[in-house]
Every structure is written in structure tokens, then in C-alpha cells.
Motif scaffolding. Structure first.
Motif, PDB file in Angstrom:
ATOM      1  N   GLY A 152       0.761  -1.326  -0.023  1.00  0.00           N
ATOM      2  CA  GLY A 152      -0.052   0.108   0.255  1.00  0.00           C
ATOM      3  C   GLY A 152       0.820   1.291  -0.087  1.00  0.00           C
ATOM      4  N   VAL A 153       0.097   2.270   0.447  1.00  0.00           N
ATOM      5  CA  VAL A 153       0.630   3.742   0.659  1.00  0.00           C
ATOM      6  C   VAL A 153       0.762   4.052   2.195  1.00  0.00           C
ATOM      7  CG1 VAL A 153       0.419   6.310  -0.159  1.00  0.00           C
ATOM      8  CG2 VAL A 153      -0.219   4.269  -1.646  1.00  0.00           C
ATOM      9  N   LEU A 154       1.828   4.568   2.528  1.00  0.00           N
ATOM     10  CA  LEU A 154       2.216   4.910   3.937  1.00  0.00           C
ATOM     11  C   LEU A 154       2.049   6.538   3.583  1.00  0.00           C
ATOM     12  CD1 LEU A 154       5.258   2.751   4.832  1.00  0.00           C
ATOM     13  CD2 LEU A 154       2.859   2.321   5.390  1.00  0.00           C
ATOM     14  N   SER A 155       2.010   6.851   4.876  1.00  0.00           N
ATOM     15  CA  SER A 155       1.953   8.431   5.420  1.00  0.00           C
ATOM     16  C   SER A 155       3.142   8.805   6.204  1.00  0.00           C
ATOM     17  CB  SER A 155       0.765   9.064   5.769  1.00  0.00           C
ATOM     18  OG  SER A 155       0.695  10.495   5.773  1.00  0.00           O
ATOM     19  N   LEU A 156       4.105   9.268   5.956  1.00  0.00           N
ATOM     20  CA  LEU A 156       5.191   9.445   6.883  1.00  0.00           C
ATOM     21  C   LEU A 156       5.154  11.101   7.224  1.00  0.00           C
ATOM     22  CD1 LEU A 156       7.716   8.253   8.554  1.00  0.00           C
ATOM     23  CD2 LEU A 156       9.103   9.022   6.506  1.00  0.00           C
ATOM     24  N   PRO A 157       4.586  11.181   8.736  1.00  0.00           N
ATOM     25  CA  PRO A 157       4.663  12.930   9.246  1.00  0.00           C
ATOM     26  C   PRO A 157       5.951  13.155   9.413  1.00  0.00           C
ATOM     27  CG  PRO A 157       3.702  11.313  10.848  1.00  0.00           C
ATOM     28  CD  PRO A 157       4.260  10.338   9.701  1.00  0.00           C
ATOM     29  N   CYS A 158       6.222  14.292   8.895  1.00  0.00           N
ATOM     30  CA  CYS A 158       7.725  15.150   9.468  1.00  0.00           C
ATOM     31  C   CYS A 158       7.433  16.400   9.566  1.00  0.00           C
ATOM     32  CB  CYS A 158       8.771  15.062   8.258  1.00  0.00           C
ATOM     33  SG  CYS A 158       8.951  13.166   7.740  1.00  0.00           S
ATOM     34  N   GLY A 159       8.282  17.203  10.320  1.00  0.00           N
ATOM     35  CA  GLY A 159       8.332  18.693  10.303  1.00  0.00           C
ATOM     36  C   GLY A 159       9.071  19.086   9.335  1.00  0.00           C
ATOM     37  N   TYR A 160       8.430  20.230   8.696  1.00  0.00           N
ATOM     38  CA  TYR A 160       9.070  20.571   7.636  1.00  0.00           C
ATOM     39  C   TYR A 160      10.433  21.338   7.760  1.00  0.00           C
ATOM     40  CZ  TYR A 160      10.305  23.555   3.614  1.00  0.00           C
ATOM     41  OH  TYR A 160      10.895  24.227   2.589  1.00  0.00           O
ATOM     42  N   THR A 161      11.409  20.943   7.104  1.00  0.00           N
ATOM     43  CA  THR A 161      12.805  21.901   6.930  1.00  0.00           C
ATOM     44  C   THR A 161      13.244  21.724   5.398  1.00  0.00           C
ATOM     45  OG1 THR A 161      14.077  19.606   7.049  1.00  0.00           O
ATOM     46  CG2 THR A 161      13.531  20.639   9.292  1.00  0.00           C
ATOM     47  N   SER A 162      14.028  22.697   4.974  1.00  0.00           N
ATOM     48  CA  SER A 162      14.383  22.828   3.639  1.00  0.00           C
ATOM     49  C   SER A 162      15.204  21.730   3.376  1.00  0.00           C
ATOM     50  CB  SER A 162      15.229  24.130   3.747  1.00  0.00           C
ATOM     51  OG  SER A 162      15.672  24.290   2.506  1.00  0.00           O
ATOM     52  N   ALA A 163      16.407  21.529   4.379  1.00  0.00           N
ATOM     53  CA  ALA A 163      16.988  20.125   4.145  1.00  0.00           C
ATOM     54  C   ALA A 163      16.051  18.728   3.877  1.00  0.00           C
ATOM     55  CB  ALA A 163      18.084  19.620   5.005  1.00  0.00           C
ATOM     56  N   GLY A 164      15.041  18.324   4.621  1.00  0.00           N
ATOM     57  CA  GLY A 164      14.065  17.325   4.481  1.00  0.00           C
ATOM     58  C   GLY A 164      13.381  17.363   3.248  1.00  0.00           C
ATOM     59  N   TYR A 165      12.874  18.765   2.772  1.00  0.00           N
ATOM     60  CA  TYR A 165      11.966  18.809   1.658  1.00  0.00           C
ATOM     61  C   TYR A 165      13.104  18.633   0.270  1.00  0.00           C
ATOM     62  CZ  TYR A 165       8.972  20.600  -1.793  1.00  0.00           C
ATOM     63  OH  TYR A 165       8.084  20.580  -2.917  1.00  0.00           O
ATOM     64  N   ALA A 166      14.181  19.147   0.303  1.00  0.00           N
ATOM     65  CA  ALA A 166      15.270  18.815  -0.509  1.00  0.00           C
ATOM     66  C   ALA A 166      15.616  17.304  -0.695  1.00  0.00           C
ATOM     67  CB  ALA A 166      16.662  19.654  -0.400  1.00  0.00           C
ATOM     68  N   GLN A 167      15.789  16.782   0.299  1.00  0.00           N
ATOM     69  CA  GLN A 167      16.129  15.441   0.403  1.00  0.00           C
ATOM     70  C   GLN A 167      14.987  14.589  -0.333  1.00  0.00           C
ATOM     71  OE1 GLN A 167      15.308  12.798   3.696  1.00  0.00           O
ATOM     72  NE2 GLN A 167      17.825  12.562   4.041  1.00  0.00           N
ATOM     73  N   GLN A 168      13.812  14.866   0.015  1.00  0.00           N
ATOM     74  CA  GLN A 168      12.705  14.205  -0.401  1.00  0.00           C
ATOM     75  C   GLN A 168      12.321  14.229  -1.832  1.00  0.00           C
ATOM     76  OE1 GLN A 168      11.274  11.248   1.097  1.00  0.00           O
ATOM     77  NE2 GLN A 168      13.183  11.666   2.187  1.00  0.00           N
ATOM     78  N   THR A 169      12.384  15.715  -2.176  1.00  0.00           N
ATOM     79  CA  THR A 169      12.108  16.110  -3.806  1.00  0.00           C
ATOM     80  C   THR A 169      13.346  15.288  -4.618  1.00  0.00           C
ATOM     81  OG1 THR A 169      13.230  18.206  -3.335  1.00  0.00           O
ATOM     82  CG2 THR A 169      10.918  18.141  -3.411  1.00  0.00           C
ATOM     83  N   ALA A 170      14.454  15.238  -4.179  1.00  0.00           N
ATOM     84  CA  ALA A 170      15.610  14.793  -4.842  1.00  0.00           C
ATOM     85  C   ALA A 170      15.349  13.222  -5.071  1.00  0.00           C
ATOM     86  CB  ALA A 170      16.813  14.853  -4.081  1.00  0.00           C
ATOM     87  N   ASP A 171      14.757  12.490  -4.178  1.00  0.00           N
ATOM     88  CA  ASP A 171      14.614  11.075  -4.061  1.00  0.00           C
ATOM     89  C   ASP A 171      13.378  10.882  -4.990  1.00  0.00           C
ATOM     90  OD1 ASP A 171      16.241  10.714  -2.134  1.00  0.00           O
ATOM     91  OD2 ASP A 171      14.876  10.186  -0.558  1.00  0.00           O
ATOM     92  N   LYS A 172      12.359  11.729  -5.089  1.00  0.00           N
ATOM     93  CA  LYS A 172      11.087  11.392  -6.139  1.00  0.00           C
ATOM     94  C   LYS A 172      11.593  11.962  -7.645  1.00  0.00           C
ATOM     95  CE  LYS A 172       6.698  13.334  -7.577  1.00  0.00           C
ATOM     96  NZ  LYS A 172       6.102  12.399  -7.529  1.00  0.00           N
ATOM     97  N   ALA A 173      12.513  12.734  -7.847  1.00  0.00           N
ATOM     98  CA  ALA A 173      13.212  12.865  -9.100  1.00  0.00           C
ATOM     99  C   ALA A 173      13.934  11.888  -9.660  1.00  0.00           C
ATOM    100  CB  ALA A 173      14.039  14.127  -9.024  1.00  0.00           C
ATOM    101  N   LEU A 174      14.356  10.897  -8.569  1.00  0.00           N
ATOM    102  CA  LEU A 174      15.297   9.712  -9.294  1.00  0.00           C
ATOM    103  C   LEU A 174      14.302   9.065 -10.132  1.00  0.00           C
ATOM    104  CD1 LEU A 174      17.074   8.810  -5.915  1.00  0.00           C
ATOM    105  CD2 LEU A 174      17.943   9.725  -7.873  1.00  0.00           C
ATOM    106  N   GLY A 175      13.039   8.866  -9.906  1.00  0.00           N
ATOM    107  CA  GLY A 175      12.243   7.917 -10.771  1.00  0.00           C
ATOM    108  C   GLY A 175      12.530   6.463 -10.502  1.00  0.00           C
ATOM    109  N   VAL A 176      12.950   6.031  -9.422  1.00  0.00           N
ATOM    110  CA  VAL A 176      13.250   4.923  -9.197  1.00  0.00           C
ATOM    111  C   VAL A 176      13.012   4.691  -7.546  1.00  0.00           C
ATOM    112  CG1 VAL A 176      14.965   4.236 -10.790  1.00  0.00           C
ATOM    113  CG2 VAL A 176      15.538   4.915  -8.529  1.00  0.00           C
ATOM    114  N   PRO A 177      12.643   3.339  -7.197  1.00  0.00           N
ATOM    115  CA  PRO A 177      12.261   3.280  -5.601  1.00  0.00           C
ATOM    116  C   PRO A 177      13.355   3.479  -4.962  1.00  0.00           C
ATOM    117  CG  PRO A 177      11.742   1.307  -6.912  1.00  0.00           C
ATOM    118  CD  PRO A 177      12.322   2.440  -7.845  1.00  0.00           C
TER     119      PRO A 177
END
Length: 147
Positions: free
Chosen positions: A63-88
């Protein structure tokens, strides 16, 4: 005495090199542990005994999980870079040890991340939710029991 634990003290990490090295996901407020569900296919026929439906075990999905985090610029950059990889991306959640363990249980799985910034009310912290679309198997390793 109960052997239950709380989420505080757990560690949620991700790896973009297939699990060789893991890096902490900043400001996590929850844990990521998939729940595996199995589809059951209806195979009832005209001669099913007693008129009862019959099923065959089908495919599994975590399924789909929801991982709650506090927003930080570093955390957002990490996750958007991971999404841009296009692989799991590989994820690992390590729970803190229970009273009868020296190490906590470990869960590993792969997923496609999608970060979502959640605007807070005036004066409230800005949050970030990472939606994790799991893919493939989920592994679990029990923590080491105390001697």
C-alpha cells in the motif's frame, strides 16, 4: 510488566544506493511500517460445495504509507531529490529496543516518495507529509533478545 514500546526513539532512514548506506530522514514525527494486504480472487463455480463462495489467494500489496515530518528545507530537498530519481528508494525503520531486547526490530521496504508541505495555522509549525507508495516485499528482523 508490559513489553510494549512507544514510537519515540525510533529511527526512520532511507537509502538511494540499494541499502548499502542509509541516511536519517530529518524531523520524523512518526514511523513507517507497511501493512501487507493480500487480494483474494473469487473462484466460486456452479459446483462449489454448499453454495459457499471459494477464494484463491492472489497478489500482495503493502500500500501507501504516510510519513509525518516537520518541514525543514533540508528534509524537503532530500525528498524532492528522491522523487526525481524515478526509481524506488529503500526505507528502514528501526524501533527502539523493548525491555527484553538489546536491539530493536527492523523493517525494510522500497517505495516511491512524494513530499507534501502542509501549511500550518498562524503560529503553528509547518509540517511535511511524505507519501510512500510501496513496491515489492517488506522485510522484518526481530531485535536481539537480552541474554
Amino acid at each position: 510488566m508490559s513489553k510494549q514500546i512507544i514510537a519515540y526513539g525510533a529511527l526512520v532512514e532511507r537509502s538511494i544506493d540499494g541499502g548499502t548506506t542509509f541516511e536519517k530522514i530529518p524531523e520524523c514525527k512518526g514511523i513507517a511500517i507497511p501493512m501487507v494486504e493480500t487480494d483474494y480472487q473469487d473462484v466460486t463455480s456452479l459446483d462449489s460445495p454448499g453454495g459457499f463462495r471459494e477464494y484463491l489467494e492472489g497478489l500482495k500489496d503493502a500500500g501507501v504509507l504516510s510519513l509525518p515530518c516537520g518541514y525543514t528545507s533540508a528534509g524537503y530537498a532530500q525528498q524532492t531529490a528522491d522523487k526525481a530519481l524515478g526509481v524506488p528508494v529503500k526505507y528502514r525503520t528501526t524501533l527502539k529496543p523493548a525491555v527484553d531486547q538489546t536491539t530493536g526490530d527492523i523493517f525494510e521496504f522500497s517505495a516511491f516518495p512524494t513530499p507534501q508541505v502542509e501549511g500550518g495555522d498562524l503560529g503553528a509549525p509547518v509540517g511535511m507529509n511524505v507519501s510512500l507508495r510501496t513496491t515489492g516485499d517488506v522485510s522484518w528482523e526481530a531485535g536481539t533478545p537480552k541474554a
